[in-house]
Design a protein around this motif. Structure first.
Motif, mmCIF file in Angstrom:
data_model
loop_
_atom_site.group_PDB
_atom_site.id
_atom_site.type_symbol
_atom_site.label_atom_id
_atom_site.label_comp_id
_atom_site.label_asym_id
_atom_site.label_seq_id
_atom_site.Cartn_x
_atom_site.Cartn_y
_atom_site.Cartn_z
ATOM 1 N N LEU A 1 7.250 2.524 -1.843
ATOM 2 C CA LEU A 1 7.908 0.852 -1.883
ATOM 3 C C LEU A 1 7.269 0.192 -3.045
ATOM 4 O O LEU A 1 7.962 -0.632 -3.599
ATOM 5 C CB LEU A 1 7.527 0.383 -0.399
ATOM 6 N N ARG A 2 5.992 0.337 -3.251
ATOM 7 C CA ARG A 2 5.382 -0.393 -4.405
ATOM 8 C C ARG A 2 6.223 -0.144 -5.754
ATOM 9 O O ARG A 2 6.514 -0.863 -6.338
ATOM 10 C CB ARG A 2 4.008 -0.143 -4.405
ATOM 11 N N VAL A 3 6.345 1.336 -5.954
ATOM 12 C CA VAL A 3 7.063 1.523 -7.272
ATOM 13 C C VAL A 3 8.462 1.176 -7.240
ATOM 14 O O VAL A 3 9.110 0.788 -8.034
ATOM 15 C CB VAL A 3 6.879 3.264 -7.413
ATOM 16 N N GLY A 4 9.187 1.340 -6.028
ATOM 17 C CA GLY A 4 10.490 0.792 -5.911
ATOM 18 C C GLY A 4 10.723 -0.743 -5.964
ATOM 19 O O GLY A 4 11.628 -1.024 -6.886
ATOM 20 N N LEU A 5 9.758 -1.313 -5.577
ATOM 21 C CA LEU A 5 9.841 -2.838 -5.683
ATOM 22 C C LEU A 5 9.859 -3.076 -7.236
ATOM 23 O O LEU A 5 10.345 -4.010 -7.806
ATOM 24 C CB LEU A 5 8.864 -3.682 -4.950
ATOM 25 N N THR A 6 8.643 -2.572 -7.831
ATOM 26 C CA THR A 6 8.416 -2.734 -9.292
ATOM 27 C C THR A 6 9.615 -2.517 -10.170
ATOM 28 O O THR A 6 10.139 -3.294 -11.011
ATOM 29 C CB THR A 6 7.354 -1.773 -9.631
ATOM 30 N N ARG A 7 10.154 -1.307 -9.806
ATOM 31 C CA ARG A 7 11.466 -0.970 -10.513
ATOM 32 C C ARG A 7 12.372 -1.690 -10.569
ATOM 33 O O ARG A 7 13.493 -1.923 -11.209
ATOM 34 C CB ARG A 7 11.603 0.648 -10.442
ATOM 35 N N LEU A 8 12.752 -2.295 -9.072
ATOM 36 C CA LEU A 8 14.004 -3.274 -8.929
ATOM 37 C C LEU A 8 13.825 -4.392 -9.364
ATOM 38 O O LEU A 8 14.766 -4.899 -10.179
ATOM 39 C CB LEU A 8 13.942 -3.208 -7.192
ATOM 40 N N LEU A 9 12.604 -4.935 -9.356
ATOM 41 C CA LEU A 9 12.632 -6.300 -10.058
ATOM 42 C C LEU A 9 12.672 -6.355 -11.490
ATOM 43 O O LEU A 9 13.334 -7.212 -12.053
ATOM 44 C CB LEU A 9 10.947 -6.837 -9.607
ATOM 45 N N GLU A 10 12.150 -5.391 -12.167
ATOM 46 C CA GLU A 10 12.129 -5.170 -13.651
ATOM 47 C C GLU A 10 13.531 -4.769 -13.731
ATOM 48 O O GLU A 10 14.054 -5.461 -15.037
ATOM 49 C CB GLU A 10 11.162 -4.060 -14.135
ATOM 50 N N ALA A 11 14.267 -4.328 -13.268
ATOM 51 C CA ALA A 11 15.672 -4.087 -13.278
ATOM 52 C C ALA A 11 16.364 -5.379 -13.396
ATOM 53 O O ALA A 11 17.333 -5.665 -14.414
ATOM 54 C CB ALA A 11 16.350 -3.135 -12.444
ATOM 55 N N PHE A 12 16.072 -6.299 -12.625
ATOM 56 C CA PHE A 12 16.599 -7.755 -12.535
ATOM 57 C C PHE A 12 15.857 -8.787 -13.399
ATOM 58 O O PHE A 12 16.180 -9.980 -13.483
ATOM 59 C CB PHE A 12 16.645 -8.163 -11.387
ATOM 60 N N GLY A 13 15.115 -8.292 -14.717
ATOM 61 C CA GLY A 13 14.559 -9.100 -15.513
ATOM 62 C C GLY A 13 13.186 -9.817 -15.132
ATOM 63 O O GLY A 13 12.698 -10.563 -16.037
ATOM 64 N N PHE A 14 12.520 -9.260 -13.994
ATOM 65 C CA PHE A 14 11.312 -9.724 -13.697
ATOM 66 C C PHE A 14 9.927 -8.939 -14.409
ATOM 67 O O PHE A 14 10.373 -7.887 -14.876
ATOM 68 C CB PHE A 14 11.207 -9.751 -12.215
ATOM 69 N N ASP B 1 0.920 -1.201 -0.027
ATOM 70 C CA ASP B 1 -0.004 0.019 -0.047
ATOM 71 C C ASP B 1 0.897 1.179 0.109
ATOM 72 O O ASP B 1 0.419 2.535 -0.499
ATOM 73 C CB ASP B 1 -0.966 -0.125 1.120
ATOM 74 N N LEU B 2 2.235 1.078 0.329
ATOM 75 C CA LEU B 2 3.028 2.390 0.362
ATOM 76 C C LEU B 2 3.623 2.557 -1.026
ATOM 77 O O LEU B 2 4.115 1.699 -1.649
ATOM 78 C CB LEU B 2 4.099 2.152 1.130
ATOM 79 N N THR B 3 3.095 3.736 -1.582
ATOM 80 C CA THR B 3 3.414 3.989 -2.980
ATOM 81 C C THR B 3 4.983 4.034 -3.196
ATOM 82 O O THR B 3 5.274 3.527 -4.173
ATOM 83 C CB THR B 3 2.628 5.413 -3.458
#
Length: 211
Positions: free
Chosen positions: A12-25, A8-10
């Motif tokens: 952190l949600r955006v950060g996780l999304t960008r982090l995972l996408e940077a690693f190919g998820f 629910d924390l914007t």
């Protein structure tokens, strides 16, 4: 690898999304509330779900409830809980479900990006990733299995954290050969013969938490 995120924390949600996408998820959906999580899990059937425990509108345990419901509908759905809180009741129900990868990490203790990504990959592959504090709190309410020695419980605790035999040997200052001996003893005492169909490391951890 396809991922659903519930946070629910914007930031952190955006950060996780960008982090995972940077690693190919591939983040197929990122939701910010409990009611949206279950439809997202059932609709996308992701390779792994990363969820917070407390989500709007109640900010109690809606994340865990949705994860339990999703795994009932999709047996073996890999779930990694990433939260500030340990909720023993529903966490125990989720973690003792013997199918599929499972993990529970505390946000404040995740300090290494690569280790976090490895934990996500491990859960997606059917393994486990438990924060030591989570294991301690869940086990505090019940007696460990009497058939295991203290050293065997130490080894099993390291397995629950997702550590390899080499990492366990380093943590406990013993050799990998001795680690293998302890693990074989654990499997034997818990009644887990060799099987091509079951991951005995995962089953041993789940049985231990359910003891």
């Amino acid at each position: 690898m396809r991922v659903v995120i519930a946070e629910d924390l914007t930031l952190l949600r955006v950060g996780l999304t960008r982090l995972l996408e940077a690693f190919g998820f591939e983040v197929v959906e990122a939701v910010d509330n409990g009611p949206a999580l279950l439809p997202a899990l059932l609709g996308h059937r992701p390779d792994v779900a990363i969820i917070d425990v407390r989500l709007p509108p109640t900010q109690t345990d809606e994340g865990l409830k949705a994860a339990i419901a999703a795994r009932a509908a999709i047996p073996g759905l890999p779930v990694l809980v990433l939260s500030q809180h340990v909720e023993p009741l529903y966490a125990h129900e989720l973690l003792t479900d013997s199918g599929g990868g499972i993990g529970y990490l505390l946000k404040e203790r995740v300090s290494d990006v690569e280790e976090f990504v490895q934990a996500v990959e491990r859960v997606a592959a059917g393994g486990t990733a438990f924060d030591p504090e989570v294991v301690t709190k869940l086990l505090a309410r019940r007696e460990p299995l009497a058939v295991l020695t203290q050293r065997e419980r130490d080894v099993l605790g390291c397995i629950a954290e997702g550590r390899s035999n080499a990492a366990i040997a380093s943590r406990l200052f013993i050799t990998e050969k001795v680690v293998s001996k302890y693990i074989n003893n654990i499997f034997s005492k818990l009644g887990m013969p060799p099987s091509e169909d079951d991951n005995r490391r995962v089953l041993a951890v789940l049985m231990y938490l359910d003891a």
